[in-house]
Design a protein around this motif. Sequence first.
Motif, PDB file in Angstrom:
ATOM      1  N   VAL A  59       0.827  -1.208   0.000  1.00 51.72           N
ATOM      2  CA  VAL A  59       0.000   0.000   0.000  1.00 51.72           C
ATOM      3  C   VAL A  59       0.864   1.263   0.000  1.00 51.72           C
ATOM      4  O   VAL A  59       0.380   2.352   0.299  1.00 51.72           O
ATOM      5  CB  VAL A  59      -0.964   0.029   1.217  1.00 51.72           C
ATOM      6  CG1 VAL A  59      -1.955  -1.114   1.131  1.00 51.72           C
ATOM      7  CG2 VAL A  59      -0.187  -0.020   2.530  1.00 51.72           C
ATOM      8  N   HIS A  60       2.127   1.122  -0.355  1.00 51.75           N
ATOM      9  CA  HIS A  60       3.057   2.246  -0.257  1.00 51.75           C
ATOM     10  C   HIS A  60       3.021   3.187  -1.455  1.00 51.75           C
ATOM     11  O   HIS A  60       3.459   4.335  -1.355  1.00 51.75           O
ATOM     12  CB  HIS A  60       4.484   1.722  -0.093  1.00 51.75           C
ATOM     13  CG  HIS A  60       4.942   0.845  -1.230  1.00 51.75           C
ATOM     14  ND1 HIS A  60       4.289  -0.317  -1.586  1.00 51.75           N
ATOM     15  CD2 HIS A  60       5.979   0.966  -2.100  1.00 51.75           C
ATOM     16  CE1 HIS A  60       4.908  -0.873  -2.610  1.00 51.75           C
ATOM     17  NE2 HIS A  60       5.929  -0.113  -2.944  1.00 51.75           N
ATOM     18  N   LYS A  61       2.522   2.730  -2.588  1.00 55.01           N
ATOM     19  CA  LYS A  61       2.638   3.515  -3.810  1.00 55.01           C
ATOM     20  C   LYS A  61       1.942   4.876  -3.739  1.00 55.01           C
ATOM     21  O   LYS A  61       2.498   5.882  -4.210  1.00 55.01           O
ATOM     22  CB  LYS A  61       2.147   2.703  -5.001  1.00 55.01           C
ATOM     23  CG  LYS A  61       3.075   1.529  -5.333  1.00 55.01           C
ATOM     24  CD  LYS A  61       2.588   0.744  -6.535  1.00 55.01           C
ATOM     25  CE  LYS A  61       3.538  -0.415  -6.838  1.00 55.01           C
ATOM     26  NZ  LYS A  61       3.077  -1.228  -7.988  1.00 55.01           N
ATOM     27  N   PRO A  62       0.733   4.993  -3.174  1.00 51.34           N
ATOM     28  CA  PRO A  62       0.136   6.337  -3.078  1.00 51.34           C
ATOM     29  C   PRO A  62       0.964   7.290  -2.222  1.00 51.34           C
ATOM     30  O   PRO A  62       1.036   8.487  -2.522  1.00 51.34           O
ATOM     31  CB  PRO A  62      -1.233   6.062  -2.435  1.00 51.34           C
ATOM     32  CG  PRO A  62      -1.530   4.636  -2.753  1.00 51.34           C
ATOM     33  CD  PRO A  62      -0.208   3.941  -2.733  1.00 51.34           C
ATOM     34  N   PHE A  63       1.607   6.772  -1.179  1.00 48.48           N
ATOM     35  CA  PHE A  63       2.443   7.622  -0.335  1.00 48.48           C
ATOM     36  C   PHE A  63       3.668   8.095  -1.110  1.00 48.48           C
ATOM     37  O   PHE A  63       4.070   9.261  -1.009  1.00 48.48           O
ATOM     38  CB  PHE A  63       2.855   6.861   0.928  1.00 48.48           C
ATOM     39  CG  PHE A  63       1.702   6.507   1.821  1.00 48.48           C
ATOM     40  CD1 PHE A  63       1.266   7.393   2.786  1.00 48.48           C
ATOM     41  CD2 PHE A  63       1.046   5.295   1.690  1.00 48.48           C
ATOM     42  CE1 PHE A  63       0.196   7.083   3.620  1.00 48.48           C
ATOM     43  CE2 PHE A  63      -0.025   4.960   2.510  1.00 48.48           C
ATOM     44  CZ  PHE A  63      -0.453   5.858   3.470  1.00 48.48           C
ATOM     45  N   LEU A  64       4.265   7.182  -1.881  1.00 48.75           N
ATOM     46  CA  LEU A  64       5.420   7.561  -2.689  1.00 48.75           C
ATOM     47  C   LEU A  64       5.028   8.578  -3.759  1.00 48.75           C
ATOM     48  O   LEU A  64       5.800   9.479  -4.088  1.00 48.75           O
ATOM     49  CB  LEU A  64       6.032   6.330  -3.348  1.00 48.75           C
ATOM     50  CG  LEU A  64       6.631   5.266  -2.423  1.00 48.75           C
ATOM     51  CD1 LEU A  64       7.220   4.121  -3.247  1.00 48.75           C
ATOM     52  CD2 LEU A  64       7.687   5.858  -1.510  1.00 48.75           C
ATOM     53  N   ALA A  65       3.834   8.421  -4.314  1.00 46.59           N
ATOM     54  CA  ALA A  65       3.392   9.315  -5.387  1.00 46.59           C
ATOM     55  C   ALA A  65       3.123  10.728  -4.872  1.00 46.59           C
ATOM     56  O   ALA A  65       3.355  11.711  -5.585  1.00 46.59           O
ATOM     57  CB  ALA A  65       2.135   8.748  -6.042  1.00 46.59           C
ATOM     58  N   GLU A  66       2.641  10.846  -3.651  1.00 46.56           N
ATOM     59  CA  GLU A  66       2.224  12.159  -3.144  1.00 46.56           C
ATOM     60  C   GLU A  66       3.239  12.818  -2.221  1.00 46.56           C
ATOM     61  O   GLU A  66       3.241  14.040  -2.073  1.00 46.56           O
ATOM     62  CB  GLU A  66       0.887  12.023  -2.405  1.00 46.56           C
ATOM     63  CG  GLU A  66      -0.255  11.563  -3.291  1.00 46.56           C
ATOM     64  CD  GLU A  66      -1.587  11.606  -2.574  1.00 46.56           C
ATOM     65  OE1 GLU A  66      -1.762  12.486  -1.695  1.00 46.56           O
ATOM     66  OE2 GLU A  66      -2.454  10.765  -2.868  1.00 46.56           O
ATOM     67  N   GLY A  67       4.094  12.023  -1.580  1.00 46.04           N
ATOM     68  CA  GLY A  67       5.034  12.587  -0.622  1.00 46.04           C
ATOM     69  C   GLY A  67       6.267  13.175  -1.290  1.00 46.04           C
ATOM     70  O   GLY A  67       6.706  12.716  -2.343  1.00 46.04           O
ATOM     71  N   LEU A  68       6.839  14.176  -0.654  1.00 47.83           N
ATOM     72  CA  LEU A  68       8.089  14.778  -1.107  1.00 47.83           C
ATOM     73  C   LEU A  68       9.242  13.996  -0.498  1.00 47.83           C
ATOM     74  O   LEU A  68       9.346  13.868   0.722  1.00 47.83           O
ATOM     75  CB  LEU A  68       8.156  16.246  -0.672  1.00 47.83           C
ATOM     76  CG  LEU A  68       9.472  16.983  -0.944  1.00 47.83           C
ATOM     77  CD1 LEU A  68       9.712  17.114  -2.438  1.00 47.83           C
ATOM     78  CD2 LEU A  68       9.457  18.350  -0.266  1.00 47.83           C
ATOM     79  N   ALA A 100      -2.873  14.677   7.743  1.00 43.31           N
ATOM     80  CA  ALA A 100      -4.256  14.598   7.286  1.00 43.31           C
ATOM     81  C   ALA A 100      -4.375  13.692   6.063  1.00 43.31           C
ATOM     82  O   ALA A 100      -5.297  12.870   5.958  1.00 43.31           O
ATOM     83  CB  ALA A 100      -4.788  15.990   6.963  1.00 43.31           C
ATOM     84  N   ARG A 101      -3.437  13.818   5.133  1.00 48.09           N
ATOM     85  CA  ARG A 101      -3.485  12.979   3.930  1.00 48.09           C
ATOM     86  C   ARG A 101      -3.124  11.536   4.267  1.00 48.09           C
ATOM     87  O   ARG A 101      -3.711  10.598   3.712  1.00 48.09           O
ATOM     88  CB  ARG A 101      -2.540  13.537   2.864  1.00 48.09           C
ATOM     89  CG  ARG A 101      -2.594  12.782   1.546  1.00 48.09           C
ATOM     90  CD  ARG A 101      -3.994  12.715   0.996  1.00 48.09           C
ATOM     91  NE  ARG A 101      -4.059  11.981  -0.258  1.00 48.09           N
ATOM     92  CZ  ARG A 101      -5.138  11.306  -0.677  1.00 48.09           C
ATOM     93  NH1 ARG A 101      -6.241  11.289   0.069  1.00 48.09           N
ATOM     94  NH2 ARG A 101      -5.116  10.677  -1.830  1.00 48.09           N
TER      95      ARG A 101
END
Length: 527
Positions: A59-68, A100-101
């Motif tokens: 489930v890490h891909k959304p975090f990688l996509a949105e995080g700096l 929050a995200r």
Amino acid sequence: MEQQVVIAGGGPVGLWLAAELRRGGVSVTVVEERTDVDQRSKALTIHPRTIEIFASREVHKPFLAEGLRIPAGHFAMLDHRLDFKELDTPFPYTLALPQARTEELLEEYALALGATIVRGHRVSGFAEDTGSVTVQVQGTDGPYELRAAYLVGCDGTRSTVRTAAGIDFPGTPSTVLGWLGDVVLDRPPRPGFGVFGLRGALMVAPLPGGLHRLVGISPDSLTTESPQDLTLDELRAKAVAITGEDYGMRDPVWLSRFGNATRLAAEYRRGRVLLAGDAAHQHFPTGGVGMNVGIQDAHNLGWKLAATLDGRAPDGLLDSYHSERHPVGAQLMEHSRAQTALMTGFTPEGIDLRSFLSGMIATQPDFGRALSERLTALAVAYPAPETTAHPLTGGRAPDLAFTDSGSGLHGRVRADGYLLLDLTGGAPVSVSVSVPVPVSVPGQDVRPEGVRPEGVRPEGVLADRARPGLTVHTAALDRPPAAWAAVRAALIRPDGHVAWVGTDPDDTALAAAADRALALVHGPAAG
């Protein structure tokens, strides 16, 4: 209404625990007092070990996509930053992402797995008997009760669950009041800006939506008094006093103060009640580790609680949650206090101490790496059950690569059971029978029938051990780290830590040792 587990608190810790329990087949209800996700994000940083945990559940891909991605960190705002690029992880950086995200993504994940999340309701107390917990909840339409096998308090530093359970929360009171502001800056400083001097300390970090967060401490912050709420004018005055610049700050979204009260729950488990995250530990927010340690608490607890409810846990497994995570909490208290002392040393002596330690980071790579591994939780290792255990036992398993390609180790770890690595697959085989020397013909294998190609083992020594709650992966390691070079088998826990390591070169002895290790985690039937 009856659930196997009720979780008080729907922040990142409670949501990750709910997801882990659902992956273990456990019914769970999360009771959260807030009606919506709080957009005032206390946490901004996701550390490498937490990203690894997310990756182990894919489930890490959304975090990688949105995080700096930030390939460095700080210890007490020292001038020389910690370099994460050399860390042994697929994710040698932190992710800057508002809490929050993070909560929104984790809530989507938990709901997709079937967790029940009740917002606008609050756990107000509980009553425990020998076989269950009756949880009192204050709902929007009045009070009601939930009956569960276990109650977990993920409800913050003022935890109702911890208080109702009578669990002590000893520590030290607040003596420092830091301050923060999420504001618009017309003239923002360079990325990664931070300054420390006799007049105070200030860090500035970009946020989504055109905002910046200013976080600081100043000599007038060394107080036990509770001043009035922070104002934009006060924040501007502090920034100017420390740096000589206000960066054109305007339009504040959130202004706040925070203290350094440091406390650790005396027990992480009492009967059918458990604690995780801020309900178990409170500290000064140094290094952005708080949310991460809480998620790691939940990751340790989830599979143990699921195995206990499923009836497949060995004696003492649930008690090991306290014995493993309480020392991690104690270490958190130690390095938070240490960083607080360094961050409030507004004296010539304090400045010199900071300069000395900063120079150690710059000139002693091993020192800097040790701080980095501790800050990012990559160094967390749980006590081995036996003094004769292999040194890797209890530590976090790295993302090992295999010769059969596919995903690395983190992608193979399962939430609902152990993973047995049979690393004998593809290992050299000793053939004792005499066979004729084959004639080499291009494009053909002319070895006599029944003779295996040299150096190939079609099945590993432990390939037949698979059973419910245990997956076996048979392959050889591809370019193994030095510490794993002699390892022929390993048992990996659902949280990615090493439960057992086998190095015996004799296949029979290796299999016997593996069976003994499996019997400890699965009971005699697995032997």
